[in-house]
Design an enzyme around this catalytic site. Structure first.
Site, PDB file in Angstrom:
ATOM      1  N   LYS A  83      15.824 -11.165  -8.459  1.00  0.00           N
ATOM      2  CA  LYS A  83      14.806 -11.807  -9.319  1.00  0.00           C
ATOM      3  C   LYS A  83      14.462 -10.642 -10.246  1.00  0.00           C
ATOM      4  O   LYS A  83      14.005  -9.669  -9.785  1.00  0.00           O
ATOM      5  CB  LYS A  83      13.695 -12.310  -8.718  1.00  0.00           C
TER       6      LYS A  83
HETATM    7  C1  E4P Z   1       8.626 -18.601  -8.569  1.00  0.00           C
HETATM    8  O1  E4P Z   1       9.812 -18.409  -8.918  1.00  0.00           O
HETATM    9  C2  E4P Z   1       7.461 -17.954  -9.227  1.00  0.00           C
HETATM   10  O2  E4P Z   1       7.511 -16.833  -8.822  1.00  0.00           O
HETATM   11  C3  E4P Z   1       6.477 -19.175  -8.640  1.00  0.00           C
HETATM   12  O3  E4P Z   1       6.617 -20.205  -8.803  1.00  0.00           O
HETATM   13  C4  E4P Z   1       4.902 -18.711  -9.734  1.00  0.00           C
HETATM   14  O4  E4P Z   1       4.049 -19.499  -9.251  1.00  0.00           O
HETATM   15  P1  E4P Z   1       2.573 -19.272  -9.733  1.00  0.00           P
HETATM   16  O5  E4P Z   1       2.450 -19.532 -11.062  1.00  0.00           O
HETATM   17  O6  E4P Z   1       1.940 -20.316  -8.831  1.00  0.00           O
HETATM   18  O7  E4P Z   1       2.127 -17.950  -9.217  1.00  0.00           O
END
Ligand code: E4P
Length: 212
Positions: A83
């Protein structure tokens, strides 16, 4: 639409994987920090629980450092997806990793323009954030529109980068993600438990139970 689980909590992953509907996992630095453990240890354990793409996020920095960190994760298991944050250095790192056939998930996407850059860099996945965009714009359909627009743009060019609807806060986001044609929704455990519920299902179960 495929379901990933958006958590670094092993108990949640264990329970959810038994439902037979989870085909991947996404984590991020905040989710890992919540567990109070090292990313590599958590990720290693997740690979034993779910046989599908597992996103491990590198620290934001220059492309060289991100690539170096990415290689250490990618070597751990073939299901690891790197990521990478949406920055020029991140895009550069994505291009490099893609040339090594390492899967990537470009995260923190809030516009079609950003999604097109991720795709051009060869990203395997792109993660548009629904909840954070809805909050920022004060519009409960902003994330939905973004997903619809990215879908149109990707289909215009036959782009194979898969769209992961991320930052999901409630079941309505799942419906919006599905209607917008997202390939995947990455869902927090709590939202899964809300998705199964409907007052008429509860009422119907009660009626059937009392019918004997
Ligand atoms: C997933 O890949 C993201 O990091 C996550 O969904 C972010 O979610 P949030 O906005 O609730 O932190």
């Amino acid at each position: 639409m495929k379901f990933f689980i958006d958590t670094a909590n092993l108990e949640e992953i264990k329970v959810a994987s038994q439902w037979g509907i989870i085909v991947g996992v996404t984590t991020n630095p905040s989710l890992i920090a919540k567990e109070g453990r090292k990313l590599v240890d958590v990720i290693k354990e997740i690979t034993t629980l779910v046989d599908g793409p597992i996103s491990a996020e590198v620290q934001e920095g220059n492309a060289e450092d991100m690539v170096k960190e990415a290689f250490t994760y990618a070597e751990m298991h073939p299901n690891i997806v790197i990521k990478i944050p949406m920055t020029f250095e991140g895009i550069k790192a994505t291009s490099i990793l893609s040339s090594h056939n390492i899967k990537t998930n470009v995260t923190l996407c809030f516009s079609v323009a950003q999604a097109m850059m991720a795709a051009s860099a060869g990203a395997t996945f792109v993660s548009p954030f629904m909840g954070r965009l809805d909050d920022y714009t004060n519009d409960p359909e902003a994330g939905y529109s973004l997903l619809e627009d990215i879908r149109i743009a990707y289909d215009n060019y036959g782009i194979e980068t898969e769209i992961i609807a991320a930052s999901i806060r409630h079941p309505k986001h799942i419906e919006q993600a599905a209607l917008a044609g997202s390939d995947i929704a990455t869902v927090p455990f709590k939202v899964f438990t809300q998705m199964i519920e409907h007052p008429l299902t509860t009422k119907g179960l009660e009626i059937f139970r009392n019918a004997k």
